[in-house]
Design an enzyme around this catalytic site. Sequence first.
Site, PDB file in Angstrom:
ATOM      1  N   SER A  32      -6.677  -8.374   2.300  1.00 61.98           N
ATOM      2  CA  SER A  32      -6.070  -9.662   1.975  1.00 61.98           C
ATOM      3  C   SER A  32      -4.835  -9.937   2.813  1.00 61.98           C
ATOM      4  CB  SER A  32      -5.598  -9.647   0.525  1.00 61.98           C
ATOM      5  OG  SER A  32      -6.528 -10.233  -0.294  1.00 61.98           O
TER       6      SER A  32
ATOM      7  N   ILE B 126      -7.896   2.389  16.980  1.00 60.93           N
ATOM      8  CA  ILE B 126      -7.589   3.223  15.814  1.00 60.93           C
ATOM      9  C   ILE B 126      -8.635   4.328  15.757  1.00 60.93           C
ATOM     10  CG2 ILE B 126      -7.235   3.244  13.309  1.00 60.93           C
ATOM     11  CD1 ILE B 126      -5.266   1.440  14.862  1.00 60.93           C
TER      12      ILE B 126
ATOM     13  N   ASP C 188     -15.487   0.743  15.728  1.00 58.40           N
ATOM     14  CA  ASP C 188     -16.085   1.494  14.618  1.00 58.40           C
ATOM     15  C   ASP C 188     -16.147   0.595  13.390  1.00 58.40           C
ATOM     16  OD1 ASP C 188     -13.484   1.876  13.079  1.00 58.40           O
ATOM     17  OD2 ASP C 188     -12.968   2.839  14.984  1.00 58.40           O
TER      18      ASP C 188
ATOM     19  N   ASP D 294      -0.512 -14.406   0.989  1.00 56.77           N
ATOM     20  CA  ASP D 294      -1.074 -15.099   2.150  1.00 56.77           C
ATOM     21  C   ASP D 294      -0.061 -16.079   2.740  1.00 56.77           C
ATOM     22  OD1 ASP D 294      -3.410 -13.788   1.484  1.00 56.77           O
ATOM     23  OD2 ASP D 294      -4.385 -15.547   0.615  1.00 56.77           O
TER      24      ASP D 294
ATOM     25  N   GLU E 190      -2.243 -13.240  -4.696  1.00 52.92           N
ATOM     26  CA  GLU E 190      -2.959 -13.506  -3.446  1.00 52.92           C
ATOM     27  C   GLU E 190      -2.321 -14.658  -2.680  1.00 52.92           C
ATOM     28  OE1 GLU E 190      -6.108 -11.948  -2.220  1.00 52.92           O
ATOM     29  OE2 GLU E 190      -5.077 -12.852  -0.530  1.00 52.92           O
TER      30      GLU E 190
END
Length: 629
Positions: free
Chosen positions: A546, A588, A608, A294, A290
């Site tokens: 993430s 999208i 959405d 990032d 992670e």
Amino acid sequence: MKLSAVAILGGFAAFVFAAPAPNSYVMHEKRSVRNEKWSRRRDIKLNRDAIIPMSFGLAQRNLENGYDFLMDVSHPGSKNYGKHWPMSKSWLMESGIESERIILSKGRNWFKVNVTVEEAESLLKTQYHVYTKVQTGKDHLAYDEYSVPIHIKEHIDFITPTIHFNATVKQMKQRRDLHTREMKVKPFTNIHPGNPDAVPQPDVTYSLANCDQYITPECLRALYNFSNGTLGVSSYGIVEYTPEAYLQPDMNLFYSNLARQIPAGTAPINDLIDGAIVQTTTQSFDDNGEADLDLQYAIALVYPQKVILYQTGDMVEGASFNNFLDAIDASYCTSGGGDNPTYDAIYPDTASGGYNGPENCGTFTPASVISTSYGYNEADLTAAYETRQCNEYMKLGLAGTTFLYSSGDYGVAGNSGQCCTKAKCAGGTYNSGSSGTFNPSFPATCPYVTAVGATQIKPNTAVTATAPEEACQTVIYSGGGFSNVFAMPSYQSSAVATYFKSHKPTYSATQYNNSQTVRGYPDVSANGANYVVAVDGSLTLVYGTSASAPVFGSIITLINEQRVSAGKSAVGFINPTLYANPPAFNDITSGGNQGCGTKGFTAVAGWDPVTGLGTPNYASLLSVFLALP
Ligand SMILES: *[C@@H]1O[C@H](CO)[C@@H](O)[C@H](O)[C@H]1NC(C)=O
Ligand SMILES: *[C@@H]1O[C@H](CO)[C@@H](O)[C@H](O)[C@H]1NC(C)=O
Ligand SMILES: *[C@@H]1O[C@H](CO)[C@@H](O)[C@H](O)[C@H]1NC(C)=O
Ligand SMILES: *[C@@H]1O[C@H](CO)[C@@H](O)[C@H](O)[C@H]1NC(C)=O
Ligand SMILES: *[C@@H]1O[C@H](CO)[C@@H](O)[C@H](O)[C@H]1NC(C)=O
């Protein structure tokens, strides 16, 4: 506070004292119970010129009007757009306290100013008294009640020294569940794991032609039509929770393969919170994936902007979002009851051998944009706990920080794909995810953060700024749906109404709250599939919201760079502006976010609950934000 500390004579220049008329004041705090441990000293008369070091905390409670305040500085139509708080400072200045005398705490949420007793009494329409602690004989300065101007009341939490005597905090110790990271991995099988010199296979060329299989910084720039940073004038914060940690050799491996303009050794600024360390003792995908993802993408996309790593929590207890928020806002540490020992780490840790120092309370400065790729299920926590924390994001938005959270990787299901066994997810009892109630993610459902969902490039499609992506359906599904805790904020009411009008989902009210009165998420999305990331010495493919959150945050950071260089404020809370400008997004309109034994929601024209407003078109978003004051 000891009286001797109060009695320092100041060398301040004389000033004109012009406080607002007394009738515009309201009482802010009153001591209701006499405290038998303290006795008032009627024999000590305070010197009118004695200096009192005062602190003003920006409000956490009394936020009933917070939403309106936030819209006032965040709505693109407002004349106060970008005029982020704290307004308590303007009150002091209007009252004749020169700006040079007011010092902003590092955490930006406290002001400190040395005032004379006379100034203090006039500012707060009160009288100071000396109290002595019966047990120790120590003196303390306080008043029984005080008032502030009506228009300031909502903006400040409390003022010290005030009616509060030194409260002591009870220590409790207990373990709690760590948040699940919003990420999944699929190994990049062409690379031998664990080999620090691993390089891409000769037959893998990272180019715009194969972004549908390998996402790189270059792919993202092409997709969202932006280029690299140039000025280094804005700040970008990434939050990680110990033991998750980046490895510098992974950073260097990434730069040398995918961000060659960045020198080896380039690292984030490490703000270490509550005894945190950037640990290197345990290394695995779970420990490093992670943070490596990032930070590699944040640094590659915003360089030479500085990236701040908020490494939070010690190795023993680990920490929570509240511990991070405490560290950037002193007034949050104690207000509204402070941390909750069931969910938050309590420091100093005297019981389990963890960090034994005081907890960081307003020690660090919030960056202009802060991205976090961790989350809970809403149902893991109590609504009161979530509301208090959500109000803190509102408050930090008022002060000019943008908060981004990933929306989750399990579509309409919660962490690890679990769904709720009861209506409204009451009680946090989960099943394995093949049926049940949709399980929304927190803080993504807090209306004061920007929740970021995930998209993917359609297979076998070239990457361009105009070719539409679809909802991510590779390895992960974009978290989205409707909150069981938070009401719908006005900024999204028209977008959500349009969604229900044209594309009403067929699910029943037992599967999700379809009342059209609750917060829908995510707000926006960005690519979340096939990221090439250097982890533990190899290039690996990583998937998840993430990835989407730090990429969207990078784009906002680049917009801040342009605003700051044009002499404007950072953007702060962005949702009202985003929802007012749907054309600044690539809409999208295909794919879904399956979960709980359903196909989930479907991405459709307009907003959405899968991909929000869509993915960013940097050039359009930039012109929207540059046109604002
Ligand atoms: C209590 O007051 C003392 C002396 O003013 C100060 O050093 C200490 O930090 C205070 N403790 C708390 C919990 O506020
Ligand atoms: C107030 O005065 C004290 C003692 O002179 C000094 O240490 C402190 O920095 C001053 N605080 C502010 C906000 O000016
Ligand atoms: C920006 O990108 C160009 C071309 O890719 C590169 O030459 C330049 O060094 C980069 N500048 C910064 C500050 O990263
Ligand atoms: C949906 O949310 C609204 C507003 O909080 C609440 O009044 C209603 O009871 C909820 N509906 C269900 C089925 O939980
Ligand atoms: C991409 O950005 C440039 C400005 O940098 C702009 O001229 C162009 O129209 C944008 N392309 C698209 C497809 O939005």
